[in-house]
Design an enzyme around this catalytic site. Structure first.
Site, short mmCIF file in Angstrom:
data_model
loop_
_atom_site.label_atom_id
_atom_site.label_comp_id
_atom_site.label_asym_id
_atom_site.label_seq_id
_atom_site.Cartn_x
_atom_site.Cartn_y
_atom_site.Cartn_z
N LYS A 120 -34.29 24.59 6.20
CA LYS A 120 -35.24 23.23 7.06
C LYS A 120 -35.10 22.47 6.71
O LYS A 120 -35.32 21.34 7.45
CB LYS A 120 -36.92 23.97 6.41
CG LYS A 120 -37.53 23.49 7.06
CD LYS A 120 -38.88 23.35 7.17
CE LYS A 120 -40.12 22.37 7.30
NZ LYS A 120 -41.75 22.82 6.91
N ASP A 138 -40.23 25.51 11.56
CA ASP A 138 -41.47 25.73 9.86
C ASP A 138 -42.64 26.40 10.67
O ASP A 138 -42.21 27.19 11.68
CB ASP A 138 -41.94 23.35 10.39
CG ASP A 138 -41.84 23.78 12.17
OD1 ASP A 138 -42.26 24.75 12.84
OD2 ASP A 138 -42.43 22.29 12.23
#
Length: 210
Positions: A120, A138
């Site tokens: 991420k 997310d």
């Protein structure tokens, strides 16, 4: 791309625009990397408060690489998981200075080899610094993509792969930016404002409020 997906993206573009916005304050690529490491399980607003002074005190990557662990912990104490984050920041800065000559690498493989940098975080860097289209998954993106029927998966990497198949490449970075705003203002985890939602007629959420 299907008609429904196209309509969802069109409405998101209309509501939130198509400019790339980064909510974490930074002036250099390495500052963004440190800010993203700090942002895990923490709000961007809180990170920006901390980095305002942090980036004045540690104004070079070398200063982070040579930082005292206990002192750095105190400097970022108001952010969650500060012990691990301080350790990772020092280690990450050392690797960047010693192995990458102080420059951020652009490949996913090199970025994820750095301490505290997962997929991420690497995708945030690739999107914001190198303009390399990537999808950042997310909590907002995962939750809302499931509600919209874009994915049935919980694993972030699988969600990322599903979205890459559905979304056009020019919306990969944009989708994350728009969905964060949408998730904070309308499609929250506990009390989504379904009656105010401009996507409610296209939503596939099981718990949709009529």
């Amino acid at each position: 791309m299907g008609k429904r997906t196209n309509e969802i993206l069109k409405r998101l573009d209309t509501a939130y625009g198509t400019e790339y916005v980064c909510y974490l304050n930074h002036e250099t690529p390495w500052q963004l990397l440190i800010a993203v490491i700090l942002s895990a399980q923490c709000t961007d607003a809180r990170v920006n408060i901390v980095t305002k002074d942090l980036f004045v005190k540690y104004d070079t990557l070398e200063k982070f690489a040579n930082a005292d662990l206990e002192e750095l912990e105190k400097d970022i104490h108001s952010i969650g998981f500060y012990h691990n984050k301080a350790k990772n920041i020092i280690s990450c800065a050392k690797t960047l200075v010693e192995e990458f000559h102080g420059e951020l690498p652009s490949s996913l493989e090199d970025l994820t080899s750095l301490a505290g940098v997962g997929r991420k975080t690497a995708n945030v860097i690739r999107g914001n610094i190198f303009n390399d289209p990537s999808i950042v998954v997310d909590t907002h993106v995962k939750r809302i993509s499931k509600r919209l029927g874009f994915t049935k998966n919980d694993d972030p990497e699988k969600v990322e792969m599903d979205l890459m198949k559905i979304l056009p490449k020019d919306h990969w970075i944009l989708y994350n930016i728009q969905i964060i705003t949408f998730g904070r203002s309308i499609c929250s985890a506990r009390n989504p404002k379904c009656q105010e939602c401009f996507l409610s007629d296209l939503c596939k959420a099981q718990d949709k409020k009529k």
